[in-house]
Design an enzyme around this catalytic site. Structure first.
Site, PDB file in Angstrom:
ATOM      1  N   LYS A   9       0.834  -1.198   0.000  1.00 19.60           N
ATOM      2  CA  LYS A   9       0.000   0.000   0.000  1.00 19.60           C
ATOM      3  C   LYS A   9       0.878   1.261   0.000  1.00 19.60           C
ATOM      4  O   LYS A   9       2.096   1.175   0.217  1.00 19.60           O
ATOM      5  CB  LYS A   9      -0.935  -0.044   1.222  1.00 19.60           C
ATOM      6  CG  LYS A   9      -1.965  -1.181   1.153  1.00 19.60           C
ATOM      7  CD  LYS A   9      -2.914  -1.160   2.352  1.00 19.60           C
ATOM      8  CE  LYS A   9      -3.951  -2.260   2.251  1.00 19.60           C
ATOM      9  NZ  LYS A   9      -4.915  -2.223   3.384  1.00 19.60           N
ATOM     10  N   TYR A  49     -12.309  -2.191  -3.513  1.00 19.68           N
ATOM     11  CA  TYR A  49     -12.827  -2.246  -2.136  1.00 19.68           C
ATOM     12  C   TYR A  49     -14.361  -2.164  -2.082  1.00 19.68           C
ATOM     13  O   TYR A  49     -14.911  -1.792  -1.046  1.00 19.68           O
ATOM     14  CB  TYR A  49     -12.197  -1.133  -1.302  1.00 19.68           C
ATOM     15  CG  TYR A  49     -10.797  -1.452  -0.801  1.00 19.68           C
ATOM     16  CD1 TYR A  49     -10.542  -2.605  -0.050  1.00 19.68           C
ATOM     17  CD2 TYR A  49      -9.727  -0.598  -1.059  1.00 19.68           C
ATOM     18  CE1 TYR A  49      -9.277  -2.905   0.412  1.00 19.68           C
ATOM     19  CE2 TYR A  49      -8.441  -0.892  -0.595  1.00 19.68           C
ATOM     20  CZ  TYR A  49      -8.229  -2.050   0.148  1.00 19.68           C
ATOM     21  OH  TYR A  49      -6.965  -2.338   0.611  1.00 19.68           O
ATOM     22  N   ASN A 112      -1.995  -0.133   6.925  1.00 13.01           N
ATOM     23  CA  ASN A 112      -1.470  -1.424   7.377  1.00 13.01           C
ATOM     24  C   ASN A 112      -0.589  -2.113   6.339  1.00 13.01           C
ATOM     25  O   ASN A 112      -0.508  -3.332   6.272  1.00 13.01           O
ATOM     26  CB  ASN A 112      -2.607  -2.316   7.866  1.00 13.01           C
ATOM     27  CG  ASN A 112      -3.677  -2.534   6.814  1.00 13.01           C
ATOM     28  OD1 ASN A 112      -3.507  -2.128   5.666  1.00 13.01           O
ATOM     29  ND2 ASN A 112      -4.765  -3.192   7.185  1.00 13.01           N
ATOM     30  N   HIS A 115      -1.910  -5.319   1.213  1.00 15.44           N
ATOM     31  CA  HIS A 115      -3.206  -5.953   0.929  1.00 15.44           C
ATOM     32  C   HIS A 115      -2.950  -7.345   0.379  1.00 15.44           C
ATOM     33  O   HIS A 115      -2.001  -7.545  -0.374  1.00 15.44           O
ATOM     34  CB  HIS A 115      -3.995  -5.158  -0.127  1.00 15.44           C
ATOM     35  CG  HIS A 115      -5.106  -5.976  -0.730  1.00 15.44           C
ATOM     36  ND1 HIS A 115      -6.326  -6.128  -0.117  1.00 15.44           N
ATOM     37  CD2 HIS A 115      -5.151  -6.745  -1.850  1.00 15.44           C
ATOM     38  CE1 HIS A 115      -7.080  -6.938  -0.853  1.00 15.44           C
ATOM     39  NE2 HIS A 115      -6.388  -7.326  -1.913  1.00 15.44           N
ATOM     40  N   GLU A 126      -9.419  -9.808  -8.235  1.00  9.16           N
ATOM     41  CA  GLU A 126      -8.435  -8.734  -8.055  1.00  9.16           C
ATOM     42  C   GLU A 126      -7.294  -8.827  -9.068  1.00  9.16           C
ATOM     43  O   GLU A 126      -6.818  -7.799  -9.560  1.00  9.16           O
ATOM     44  CB  GLU A 126      -7.913  -8.763  -6.613  1.00  9.16           C
ATOM     45  CG  GLU A 126      -9.025  -8.392  -5.627  1.00  9.16           C
ATOM     46  CD  GLU A 126      -8.692  -8.663  -4.166  1.00  9.16           C
ATOM     47  OE1 GLU A 126      -7.571  -9.126  -3.865  1.00  9.16           O
ATOM     48  OE2 GLU A 126      -9.567  -8.400  -3.310  1.00  9.16           O
TER      49      GLU A 126
HETATM   50  P1  RTP Z   1      -6.987  -5.772   2.851  1.00  7.46           P
HETATM   51  O1  RTP Z   1      -8.310  -6.022   2.154  1.00  7.46           O
HETATM   52  O2  RTP Z   1      -6.474  -4.373   2.650  1.00  7.46           O
HETATM   53  O3  RTP Z   1      -5.971  -6.838   2.522  1.00  7.46           O
HETATM   54  O4  RTP Z   1      -7.207  -5.906   4.423  1.00  7.46           O
HETATM   55  P2  RTP Z   1      -8.025  -7.015   5.202  1.00  7.46           P
HETATM   56  O5  RTP Z   1      -8.626  -8.009   4.241  1.00  7.46           O
HETATM   57  O6  RTP Z   1      -7.133  -7.542   6.255  1.00  7.46           O
HETATM   58  O7  RTP Z   1      -9.160  -6.146   5.868  1.00  7.46           O
HETATM   59  P3  RTP Z   1     -10.571  -5.706   5.281  1.00  7.46           P
HETATM   60  O8  RTP Z   1     -11.604  -6.047   6.294  1.00  7.46           O
HETATM   61  O9  RTP Z   1     -10.759  -6.198   3.884  1.00  7.46           O
HETATM   62  O10 RTP Z   1     -10.437  -4.124   5.271  1.00  7.46           O
HETATM   63  C1  RTP Z   1      -9.852  -3.466   4.171  1.00  7.46           C
HETATM   64  C2  RTP Z   1      -8.976  -2.359   4.637  1.00  7.46           C
HETATM   65  O11 RTP Z   1      -9.772  -1.316   5.177  1.00  7.46           O
HETATM   66  C3  RTP Z   1      -9.051  -0.631   6.183  1.00  7.46           C
HETATM   67  N1  RTP Z   1      -9.826  -0.596   7.396  1.00  7.46           N
HETATM   68  N2  RTP Z   1      -9.939   0.489   8.103  1.00  7.46           N
HETATM   69  N3  RTP Z   1     -10.687   2.399  10.035  1.00  7.46           N
HETATM   70  C4  RTP Z   1     -11.080   1.125  10.183  1.00  7.46           C
HETATM   71  O12 RTP Z   1     -11.709   0.752  11.128  1.00  7.46           O
HETATM   72  C5  RTP Z   1     -10.701   0.183   9.145  1.00  7.46           C
HETATM   73  N4  RTP Z   1     -11.068  -1.088   9.089  1.00  7.46           N
HETATM   74  C6  RTP Z   1     -10.498  -1.596   7.976  1.00  7.46           C
HETATM   75  C7  RTP Z   1      -7.753  -1.381   6.403  1.00  7.46           C
HETATM   76  O13 RTP Z   1      -6.715  -0.696   5.710  1.00  7.46           O
HETATM   77  C8  RTP Z   1      -8.026  -2.722   5.782  1.00  7.46           C
HETATM   78  O14 RTP Z   1      -6.831  -3.320   5.337  1.00  7.46           O
HETATM   79 MG    MG Z   2      -9.783  -7.459   2.566  1.00  8.88          MG
END
Ligand code: RTP
Ligand code: MG
Length: 147
Positions: A9, A49, A112, A115, A126
């Site tokens: 990212k 997203y 974080n 991705h 994707e």
């Molecule tokens: P990613 O899709 O980026 O690989 O991350 P992930 O599966 O671990 O998490 P996901 O639930 O898909 O969330 C996507 C991205 O959204 C951001 N996020 N921000 N501010 C908040 O509470 C919050 N929650 C999620 C994070 O950057 C997360 O990676």
């Molecule tokens: Mg995700």
């Protein structure tokens, strides 16, 4: 052979973590089949997203992911989708185990570092969102018989 979409990212690119992250997946034994540095458009970010469209952080997430270059990658290997997720660590870096990418380098959930696709269906979706078929290289590593 399974493939996944991984992306350093904008925070990871700014913090010079591309090499470190690529190195971890190389050393693990996975094969890089495509990679590029790119700026994600607002449209692509919103599609990528899309599952989070109704979440309160959606606008912030789209702004962040389009705020600077990302390093987009496709990796190949046995169980690469779930193993890459394990190597990345929990979404919230505060909860990610030491030794994982987010556990070692992240602080905030909104930034974080990396991705990774969360399922075979997401990976397929994707990969085709971010790469043209001709950007993906089909080859076998000589070392592959050892890992
Ligand atoms: P990613 O899709 O980026 O690989 O991350 P992930 O599966 O671990 O998490 P996901 O639930 O898909 O969330 C996507 C991205 O959204 C951001 N996020 N921000 N501010 C908040 O509470 C919050 N929650 C999620 C994070 O950057 C997360 O990676
Ligand atoms: Mg995700």
């Amino acid at each position: 052979m399974e493939r996944t979409y991984l992306m350093v990212k904008p925070d990871g690119v700014q913090r010079n973590l591309i090499g470190e992250i690529v190195s971890r997946f190389e050393k693990k034994g996975f094969t890089l089949v495509g990679a590029k540095l790119m700026i994600v458009s607002k449209e692509l970010a919103e599609t990528h997203y899309g599952e989070h469209k109704e979440r309160p952080f959606f606008g912030e997430l789209v702004n962040f992911i389009t705020s600077g270059p990302v390093f987009a990658m496709v990796w190949e290997g046995e169980n690469v989708i779930s193993t890459a997720r394990t190597m990345m660590g929990s979404t919230n870096p505060a909860e990610a185990a030491p030794g994982t990418i987010r556990g070692d380098y992240g602080v905030q959930v909104s930034m974080n570092v990396i991705h990774g696709s969360d399922s075979p269906a997401s990976a397929e979706r994707e990969i085709s969102l971010f790469f043209h078929e001709q950007e993906l290289n089909n080859y076998k590593k000589e070392v592959s018989k050892w890992v």
